[in-house]
Design an enzyme around this catalytic site. Sequence first.
Site, PDB file in Angstrom:
ATOM      1  N   ASN A 164       0.774   6.618  50.020  1.00 27.30           N
ATOM      2  CA  ASN A 164       0.039   5.978  49.076  1.00 27.30           C
ATOM      3  C   ASN A 164      -0.765   4.970  49.864  1.00 27.30           C
ATOM      4  O   ASN A 164      -1.262   3.893  49.362  1.00 27.30           O
ATOM      5  CB  ASN A 164       0.588   5.365  48.146  1.00 27.30           C
ATOM      6  CG  ASN A 164       0.950   6.049  46.711  1.00 27.30           C
ATOM      7  OD1 ASN A 164       0.146   6.702  46.280  1.00 27.30           O
ATOM      8  ND2 ASN A 164       2.072   6.149  46.293  1.00 27.30           N
TER       9      ASN A 164
ATOM     10  N   ASP B 158       4.434  10.861  50.554  1.00 20.40           N
ATOM     11  CA  ASP B 158       3.305  10.109  50.047  1.00 20.40           C
ATOM     12  C   ASP B 158       3.405   8.711  50.308  1.00 20.40           C
ATOM     13  O   ASP B 158       4.305   8.205  49.696  1.00 20.40           O
ATOM     14  CB  ASP B 158       3.503  10.328  48.539  1.00 20.40           C
ATOM     15  CG  ASP B 158       2.290   9.722  47.746  1.00 20.40           C
ATOM     16  OD1 ASP B 158       1.521   9.203  48.497  1.00 20.40           O
ATOM     17  OD2 ASP B 158       2.127  10.010  46.582  1.00 20.40           O
TER      18      ASP B 158
ATOM     19  N   HIS C 256      -2.020  16.523  44.489  1.00 25.87           N
ATOM     20  CA  HIS C 256      -1.749  16.603  45.941  1.00 25.87           C
ATOM     21  C   HIS C 256      -1.777  18.090  46.466  1.00 25.87           C
ATOM     22  O   HIS C 256      -1.411  18.976  45.731  1.00 25.87           O
ATOM     23  CB  HIS C 256      -0.343  15.957  46.439  1.00 25.87           C
ATOM     24  CG  HIS C 256      -0.152  14.436  46.070  1.00 25.87           C
ATOM     25  ND1 HIS C 256      -0.187  13.522  47.248  1.00 25.87           N
ATOM     26  CD2 HIS C 256      -0.142  13.917  45.036  1.00 25.87           C
ATOM     27  CE1 HIS C 256      -0.334  12.508  46.860  1.00 25.87           C
ATOM     28  NE2 HIS C 256      -0.178  12.394  45.252  1.00 25.87           N
TER      29      HIS C 256
END
Length: 183
Positions: A79, A77, A174
């Site tokens: 971001n 991840d 997710h």
Amino acid sequence: IENYTIAQVEVGAGIDYMDREGRILRADYGDLSIMSLYLPSGTNIDRLDHKLQFMADFQNYINELKKTHPNLIICGDYNICHEAIDIHDPVRNANVSGFLPVERKWLDDFLKSGFIDSFRFFHKEPHNYSWWSYRANARNNNKGWRIDYHLVSAPLENRMERALILPEAKHSDHCPIVLEIRS
């Protein structure tokens, strides 16, 4: 990974402030080094400054690591949505952390340092996301962000078989992403 045994596991990057947050784990399998990364989010100005410092230090760490581990896959991840195609509303999110120009430039430069966005290597079309807010029925309306990546070092390009996003798997905000690579 089929027919591979773990040769070594590294927890962290050897950078104290990064390692305290437990955001990096790497396992070496034969000639492959596979890393799990969880980049900080930049939800407020203090965290954004932290994220930007983390990203700069992470780039330096990876530049050194690639010298001894050229076959590197960094999963996780990030971001960050890399391009407008990776976010459902690039205009209204232009000033939101995760799609800020400075974050996107860092990811662009990171890729240019010798990595391949495995999903975009195989899929050029829009509206493929890996994260949706729990608010406003975002997932059912596919108003998402693609912030999860398998970045593959350039020497592994010819070993990539396919990359997928599995949006139908609903276990969190997710969804899983998949990379298949030849041994």
